[in-house]
Design an enzyme around this catalytic site. Structure first.
Site, PDB file in Angstrom:
ATOM      1  N   HIS A   1      92.667  34.229  58.715  1.00 56.65           N
ATOM      2  CA  HIS A   1      93.745  33.417  57.900  1.00 56.65           C
ATOM      3  C   HIS A   1      94.460  32.616  58.924  1.00 56.65           C
ATOM      4  O   HIS A   1      94.567  31.314  58.404  1.00 56.65           O
ATOM      5  CB  HIS A   1      94.701  34.343  57.353  1.00 56.65           C
ATOM      6  CG  HIS A   1      94.324  35.710  56.533  1.00 56.65           C
ATOM      7  ND1 HIS A   1      94.379  36.855  56.984  1.00 56.65           N
ATOM      8  CD2 HIS A   1      93.629  35.636  55.354  1.00 56.65           C
ATOM      9  CE1 HIS A   1      93.919  37.854  56.336  1.00 56.65           C
ATOM     10  NE2 HIS A   1      93.307  36.993  55.062  1.00 56.65           N
TER      11      HIS A   1
ATOM     12  N   HIS B   1      90.389  34.687  45.778  1.00 55.93           N
ATOM     13  CA  HIS B   1      91.909  34.250  45.729  1.00 55.93           C
ATOM     14  C   HIS B   1      92.580  35.075  44.474  1.00 55.93           C
ATOM     15  O   HIS B   1      92.016  34.504  43.371  1.00 55.93           O
ATOM     16  CB  HIS B   1      91.972  32.696  45.769  1.00 55.93           C
ATOM     17  CG  HIS B   1      93.486  32.313  45.651  1.00 55.93           C
ATOM     18  ND1 HIS B   1      94.220  32.014  46.807  1.00 55.93           N
ATOM     19  CD2 HIS B   1      94.479  32.425  44.849  1.00 55.93           C
ATOM     20  CE1 HIS B   1      95.472  31.620  46.583  1.00 55.93           C
ATOM     21  NE2 HIS B   1      95.713  32.090  45.339  1.00 55.93           N
ATOM     22  N   ALA B   2      93.679  35.667  44.766  1.00 51.65           N
ATOM     23  CA  ALA B   2      94.244  36.527  43.632  1.00 51.65           C
ATOM     24  C   ALA B   2      93.439  37.446  42.789  1.00 51.65           C
ATOM     25  O   ALA B   2      93.712  37.706  41.832  1.00 51.65           O
ATOM     26  CB  ALA B   2      95.181  35.316  42.723  1.00 51.65           C
TER      27      ALA B   2
ATOM     28  N   HIS C   1      95.580  37.981  59.490  1.00 50.02           N
ATOM     29  CA  HIS C   1      94.810  38.213  60.528  1.00 50.02           C
ATOM     30  C   HIS C   1      94.315  37.097  60.966  1.00 50.02           C
ATOM     31  O   HIS C   1      94.459  35.987  60.494  1.00 50.02           O
ATOM     32  CB  HIS C   1      93.732  39.157  60.317  1.00 50.02           C
ATOM     33  CG  HIS C   1      94.391  40.727  59.625  1.00 50.02           C
ATOM     34  ND1 HIS C   1      94.911  41.436  60.834  1.00 50.02           N
ATOM     35  CD2 HIS C   1      94.248  41.297  58.585  1.00 50.02           C
ATOM     36  CE1 HIS C   1      95.393  42.645  59.993  1.00 50.02           C
ATOM     37  NE2 HIS C   1      94.909  42.546  58.669  1.00 50.02           N
TER      38      HIS C   1
ATOM     39  N   ARG D   1      88.657  32.801  50.035  1.00 51.77           N
ATOM     40  CA  ARG D   1      87.718  33.895  49.084  1.00 51.77           C
ATOM     41  C   ARG D   1      88.431  34.787  48.198  1.00 51.77           C
ATOM     42  O   ARG D   1      89.460  35.340  48.698  1.00 51.77           O
ATOM     43  CB  ARG D   1      86.461  34.543  50.148  1.00 51.77           C
ATOM     44  CG  ARG D   1      87.407  35.301  50.969  1.00 51.77           C
ATOM     45  CD  ARG D   1      86.454  35.631  52.234  1.00 51.77           C
ATOM     46  NE  ARG D   1      85.246  36.604  51.591  1.00 51.77           N
ATOM     47  CZ  ARG D   1      85.511  37.846  51.808  1.00 51.77           C
ATOM     48  NH1 ARG D   1      86.653  38.336  52.056  1.00 51.77           N
ATOM     49  NH2 ARG D   1      84.470  38.844  51.291  1.00 51.77           N
TER      50      ARG D   1
ATOM     51  N   THR E   1      99.790  34.078  50.117  1.00 55.17           N
ATOM     52  CA  THR E   1      99.229  35.541  50.554  1.00 55.17           C
ATOM     53  C   THR E   1     100.007  36.313  50.046  1.00 55.17           C
ATOM     54  O   THR E   1     101.273  36.439  49.621  1.00 55.17           O
ATOM     55  CB  THR E   1      99.118  35.430  52.278  1.00 55.17           C
ATOM     56  OG1 THR E   1      98.866  36.763  52.398  1.00 55.17           O
ATOM     57  CG2 THR E   1     100.244  35.068  52.837  1.00 55.17           C
ATOM     58  N   ARG E   2      99.317  37.747  49.873  1.00 52.80           N
ATOM     59  CA  ARG E   2     100.253  39.155  49.439  1.00 52.80           C
ATOM     60  C   ARG E   2      99.787  39.969  50.547  1.00 52.80           C
ATOM     61  O   ARG E   2     100.000  41.049  50.405  1.00 52.80           O
ATOM     62  CB  ARG E   2     100.016  39.436  48.113  1.00 52.80           C
ATOM     63  CG  ARG E   2      98.503  39.665  47.892  1.00 52.80           C
ATOM     64  CD  ARG E   2      98.143  40.232  46.542  1.00 52.80           C
ATOM     65  NE  ARG E   2      97.238  41.000  46.315  1.00 52.80           N
ATOM     66  CZ  ARG E   2      96.161  40.758  45.953  1.00 52.80           C
ATOM     67  NH1 ARG E   2      95.867  39.209  45.496  1.00 52.80           N
ATOM     68  NH2 ARG E   2      95.054  41.626  45.791  1.00 52.80           N
TER      69      ARG E   2
END
Ligand SMILES: [Zn+2]
Length: 386
Positions: free
Chosen positions: A204, A292-293, A201, A290, A196-197
């Site tokens: 997650h 991702h990155a 919440h 969803r 994660t960055r």
């Protein structure tokens, strides 16, 4: 070291850190070598290579690996690898360095490593942008960083004799061999990694805990390397994770550790990369949510999950775990996703990222079904002092 843990990518955990007498003689040799100062991203890459996080890479990519990765998502030997790990230099330096040893330094000029520059080569930035980032637009931060690179690449093995000095998150910095040692000591065999960055919440937390129901441990592995300026600052995010873990996670099942990689925002390709690298840290499973990155609307919501189909089962070694967008459903009385909840959107507590930022900036607590109050309070304080 293995203790039943997953093998590193390519089979061996690479160690390019010199110690003791070897480190001293390399430092001595580096004094008389030509020098190259690394910016934030290559500096982070250097550390990741040195500690084996990028196993099987032993240095910056040579032309065969670089081109094969850009085109086919594989190293020249066929092993899956989705992002270039390349070092750019000016044409003049490329000519000066090829076939020689070079001292790599940090931005302040402190020498850290010796690189054997095997070759210098031309590369096609637009082809890399198209293949890796799926766009040639420089509005994409990863593409902008690529276009800002120097015009040639140099490839070759590195040997690091001095670690880059870090001043933050020291208690949470663990190299792959250290996370592996923690997992072995705890007796975990299956571990799910979470990248994660962003602050965590309820959504997650829910997918982490769904994953944790089926494996021994969770590695919460937030990225603290270079990110975009508008991402929530790493110290604030770390404070949120610590508060969340203390209140809502069983201490014996979670390890919080920082991931010192630089963010590239390459979406699907970066999801593969994040999975492979977490395998080196000892994870057997990896959560892919969803987008991702991703960044803005460059990638489809589930593109980062679909790309895993381009590899045969078992090729990556690590098992991806795919999750959909989750939310609190008042009718279900629990967290859920479209896969598990039959109720209409009206029953769901969902807020856009923009709306949440507005609320926090105004000192307003988001609903507890959306954010844990312990996390929301830290974010509000951070927005207020910004
Ligand atoms: Zn429901």
């Amino acid at each position: 070291m293995s203790e039943g843990l997953i093998a590193p990518h390519g089979g061996t955990l690479i160690d390019r850190l010199a110690e003791g007498g070897e480190a001293e003689s390399l430092a001595e040799a580096a004094r008389s070598l030509p020098r190259l100062a690394l910016g934030a991203r290559p500096l982070s890459d250097l550390e990741m290579i040195a500690v084996g996080a990028f196993s099987p890479l032993e240095g910056f990519m040579t032309r065969r690996d670089y081109e094969s990765v850009v085109k086919d998502m594989r190293l020249a030997n066929g092993l899956p690898w989705s992002l270039p790990v390349a070092l750019s230099v000016s044409r003049e330096d490329a000519g000066r360095f090829e076939g020689k040893q070079v001292a790599l330094t940090d931005e302040g000029g402190q020498a850290l490593a010796v690189m054997e520059v095997e070759e210098a080569f031309e590369y096609d930035k637009r082809a890399e942008a198209r293949n890796v980032y799926r766009t040639e637009e420089d509005a994409h931060p990863g593409v902008a960083a690529l276009y800002a690179q120097a015009e040639m690449l140099i490839g070759g093995k590195v040997r690091v004799f001095r670690r880059q000095r870090h001043e933050d998150f020291l208690e949470h910095r663990r190299d792959p061999k250290e996370t592996r040692a923690v997992f072995a000591e705890k007796g975990w065999r299956t571990i799910v990694g979470f990248q994660t960055r962003n602050p965590v919440h309820r959504a997650h937390e829910y997918i982490q805990k769904c994953a944790l129901e089926t494996v021994d441990g969770l590695l919460l592995h937030p990225l603290v390397g270079a990110t975009k300026d508008d991402d929530v600052p790493a110290p604030v995010r770390m404070a949120c994770y610590e508060a969340l873990l203390a209140a809502y996670y069983p201490a014996g099942r979670v390890l919080l550790s920082v991931f010192p990689a630089a963010m590239r925002y390459a979406g699907p390709r970066e999801a593969i990369f994040h999975a492979i690298v977490r395998k080196n840290y000892g994870c057997s499973h990896f959560i892919v949510g969803r987008d991702h990155a991703g960044v803005r609307s460059y990638y489809g919501t589930y593109d980062a999950q679909h790309i895993f189909r381009e590899f045969a089962p078992g090729e990556l070694g690590i098992t991806p775990m795919f999750f959909e967008n989750s939310f609190f459903c008042r009718a279900c009385g629990s967290m859920a996703t479209a896969k598990t909840c039959p109720h209409p959107d009206d029953d769901h507590v969902s807020l856009s990222g923009t709306r949440v930022r507005q609320m926090l900036a105004q000192g307003e607590m988001p609903p507890p079904e959306f954010s844990r109050p312990e996390v929301a309070r830290i974010l509000i304080a951070a927005y207020r002092s910004a």
